[in-house]
Design a protein around this motif. Structure first.
Motif, PDB file in Angstrom:
ATOM      1  N   VAL A 118      -7.762  -2.962  -8.062  1.00  0.00           N
ATOM      2  CA  VAL A 118      -7.001  -2.959  -6.813  1.00  0.00           C
ATOM      3  C   VAL A 118      -5.632  -3.569  -7.089  1.00  0.00           C
ATOM      4  CG1 VAL A 118      -6.949  -3.737  -4.416  1.00  0.00           C
ATOM      5  CG2 VAL A 118      -9.139  -3.222  -5.516  1.00  0.00           C
ATOM      6  N   ILE A 119      -4.564  -2.905  -6.620  1.00  0.00           N
ATOM      7  CA  ILE A 119      -3.206  -3.398  -6.874  1.00  0.00           C
ATOM      8  C   ILE A 119      -2.474  -3.644  -5.557  1.00  0.00           C
ATOM      9  CG2 ILE A 119      -3.041  -2.305  -9.136  1.00  0.00           C
ATOM     10  CD1 ILE A 119      -1.305  -0.111  -7.816  1.00  0.00           C
ATOM     11  N   ASP A 120      -1.443  -4.491  -5.639  1.00  0.00           N
ATOM     12  CA  ASP A 120      -0.625  -4.827  -4.475  1.00  0.00           C
ATOM     13  C   ASP A 120       0.684  -5.429  -4.971  1.00  0.00           C
ATOM     14  OD1 ASP A 120       0.116  -5.164  -1.841  1.00  0.00           O
ATOM     15  OD2 ASP A 120      -1.304  -6.770  -1.395  1.00  0.00           O
ATOM     16  N   SER A 158      -7.402  -1.834   4.135  1.00  0.00           N
ATOM     17  CA  SER A 158      -6.937  -2.832   5.089  1.00  0.00           C
ATOM     18  C   SER A 158      -7.581  -4.187   4.809  1.00  0.00           C
ATOM     19  CB  SER A 158      -7.298  -2.376   6.512  1.00  0.00           C
ATOM     20  OG  SER A 158      -7.157  -3.429   7.436  1.00  0.00           O
ATOM     21  N   ASP A 159      -6.926  -5.254   5.307  1.00  0.00           N
ATOM     22  CA  ASP A 159      -7.537  -6.579   5.175  1.00  0.00           C
ATOM     23  C   ASP A 159      -8.718  -6.760   6.118  1.00  0.00           C
ATOM     24  OD1 ASP A 159      -6.170  -6.818   7.569  1.00  0.00           O
ATOM     25  OD2 ASP A 159      -4.881  -8.476   6.916  1.00  0.00           O
ATOM     26  N   ASP A 174      -9.042  -9.266   1.585  1.00  0.00           N
ATOM     27  CA  ASP A 174      -7.712  -9.857   1.693  1.00  0.00           C
ATOM     28  C   ASP A 174      -6.736  -9.180   0.743  1.00  0.00           C
ATOM     29  OD1 ASP A 174      -8.536 -11.646   3.606  1.00  0.00           O
ATOM     30  OD2 ASP A 174      -8.933 -13.259   2.165  1.00  0.00           O
ATOM     31  N   ALA A 175      -5.547  -8.835   1.232  1.00  0.00           N
ATOM     32  CA  ALA A 175      -4.477  -8.311   0.394  1.00  0.00           C
ATOM     33  C   ALA A 175      -3.784  -9.475  -0.321  1.00  0.00           C
ATOM     34  CB  ALA A 175      -3.477  -7.537   1.245  1.00  0.00           C
ATOM     35  N   ALA A 176      -3.065  -9.152  -1.386  1.00  0.00           N
ATOM     36  CA  ALA A 176      -2.292 -10.187  -2.076  1.00  0.00           C
ATOM     37  C   ALA A 176      -1.102 -10.601  -1.224  1.00  0.00           C
ATOM     38  CB  ALA A 176      -1.818  -9.681  -3.431  1.00  0.00           C
ATOM     39  N   GLU A 177      -0.501  -9.633  -0.545  1.00  0.00           N
ATOM     40  CA  GLU A 177       0.566  -9.913   0.410  1.00  0.00           C
ATOM     41  C   GLU A 177       0.493  -8.853   1.502  1.00  0.00           C
ATOM     42  OE1 GLU A 177       3.714  -8.140   0.974  1.00  0.00           O
ATOM     43  OE2 GLU A 177       2.937  -6.434  -0.145  1.00  0.00           O
ATOM     44  N   GLY A 178       0.947  -9.186   2.692  1.00  0.00           N
ATOM     45  CA  GLY A 178       0.841  -8.248   3.796  1.00  0.00           C
ATOM     46  C   GLY A 178      -0.613  -8.065   4.212  1.00  0.00           C
ATOM     47  N   SER A 179      -0.945  -6.853   4.658  1.00  0.00           N
ATOM     48  CA  SER A 179      -2.292  -6.616   5.178  1.00  0.00           C
ATOM     49  C   SER A 179      -2.998  -5.441   4.515  1.00  0.00           C
ATOM     50  CB  SER A 179      -2.231  -6.394   6.696  1.00  0.00           C
ATOM     51  OG  SER A 179      -1.401  -5.286   7.001  1.00  0.00           O
ATOM     52  N   GLN A 180      -2.368  -4.795   3.518  1.00  0.00           N
ATOM     53  CA  GLN A 180      -3.008  -3.659   2.854  1.00  0.00           C
ATOM     54  C   GLN A 180      -2.817  -3.733   1.335  1.00  0.00           C
ATOM     55  OE1 GLN A 180      -2.702  -0.331   6.460  1.00  0.00           O
ATOM     56  NE2 GLN A 180      -1.553   0.042   4.581  1.00  0.00           N
ATOM     57  N   PHE A 216       2.209  -1.383  -0.239  1.00  0.00           N
ATOM     58  CA  PHE A 216       1.221  -0.440   0.304  1.00  0.00           C
ATOM     59  C   PHE A 216       0.926  -0.696   1.783  1.00  0.00           C
ATOM     60  CE2 PHE A 216       0.461  -0.853  -4.273  1.00  0.00           C
ATOM     61  CZ  PHE A 216       0.663   0.463  -4.660  1.00  0.00           C
ATOM     62  N   GLU A 217       1.972  -1.018   2.535  1.00  0.00           N
ATOM     63  CA  GLU A 217       1.818  -1.297   3.958  1.00  0.00           C
ATOM     64  C   GLU A 217       1.908  -0.035   4.815  1.00  0.00           C
ATOM     65  OE1 GLU A 217       1.009  -4.476   5.163  1.00  0.00           O
ATOM     66  OE2 GLU A 217       0.734  -4.687   3.001  1.00  0.00           O
ATOM     67  N   THR A 218       2.365   1.071   4.225  1.00  0.00           N
ATOM     68  CA  THR A 218       2.435   2.334   4.962  1.00  0.00           C
ATOM     69  C   THR A 218       1.802   3.444   4.131  1.00  0.00           C
ATOM     70  OG1 THR A 218       4.651   2.814   4.062  1.00  0.00           O
ATOM     71  CG2 THR A 218       4.516   1.708   6.213  1.00  0.00           C
ATOM     72  N   PRO A 219       1.174   4.412   4.773  1.00  0.00           N
ATOM     73  CA  PRO A 219       0.866   4.436   6.209  1.00  0.00           C
ATOM     74  C   PRO A 219      -0.174   3.377   6.579  1.00  0.00           C
ATOM     75  CG  PRO A 219      -0.226   6.235   5.080  1.00  0.00           C
ATOM     76  CD  PRO A 219       0.656   5.592   4.057  1.00  0.00           C
TER      77      PRO A 219
END
Length: 213
Positions: free
Chosen positions: A195-197, A85-86, A90-96, A51-54
């Motif tokens: 919330v999922i990631d 956004s983080d 905090d995201a599980a990975e990346g920034s979103q 979920f890094e884009t958009p």
């Protein structure tokens, strides 16, 4: 050309596999357990699992998407979802990451390619929006609209910088289709849901897939 010869045992096993299934995509009975990823291969066309884009534009903490809107390679459904956004948590990975409840419960879906007689392992990181009640956030993973896993996360003791991410796993079997649609749906009421990631999909041949243990 040499004639193709199959043993009676092989033919019987294949017939039993086809006869035992009542739907094209079925849940694995042990879908909550871990699995040996060394025997699996990642499906190449799963997209946007992080979920890094958009990108959520600064300084906004999140962007809301209503049903039928595109969220990168995913399509929103239900009422709405929040791409977060983080800057907020905090995201599980990346920034979103993705809150499956925007103003009310929503969902995201994506069609992926599949192969006949193949099992698929879907895994994802799960947490919950810590800002809103109820404490227990619930949701479903569906394949072509059929629930294959229900999931829940209790936000008690967690916060924006202590989300408590946990890895969830489900397995489904595809018999005949060339593609299926994966859907993650929030089932909690009101604002703020599960919330999922870091969504991943892996595959193995039905007759060779090791048991989930």
């Amino acid at each position: 050309m040499l004639p193709l010869r199959l043993s009676a045992a092989s033919l019987s096993a294949a017939a039993l596999l086809l006869a035992a299934a009542s739907t094209t995509a079925v849940a694995h009975p042990n879908d909550a357990r871990t699995h040996d990823t060394k025997t699996h291969t990642t499906v190449p066309d799963i997209a946007g699992g992080g979920f890094e884009t958009p990108v959520v534009p600064a300084p906004s903490p999140f962007t809301t998407y209503l049903g039928e809107q595109a969220v990168g390679p995913w399509t929103a459904g239900g009422h709405s979802v929040d791409l977060t956004s983080d800057r907020l948590w905090d995201a599980a990975e990346g920034s979103q990451s993705l809150d499956l409840n925007g103003s009310m419960s929503g969902s995201v879906s994506q069609e992926i390619s599949t192969h006949p007689l193949t099992s698929y392992v879907v895994s994802f990181q799960l947490a919950g929006n810590p800002a809103w009640a109820p404490a227990l956030k619930t949701g479903e993973l569906r394949v072509d609209g059929v629930p294959v896993k229900t999931f829940a996360f209790d936000i008690t003791g967690h916060g924006f910088r202590n989300m408590g991410w946990t890895r969830q796993t489900a397995v489904f079997t595809n018999l005949l289709k060339n593609s299926v649609t994966l859907t993650f749906a929030g089932t909690s009421p009101g604002v703020g849901g599960p919330v999922i990631d870091d969504v991943r999909v892996q595959s193995c041949l039905l007759v060779l897939c090791p048991p989930v243990s």
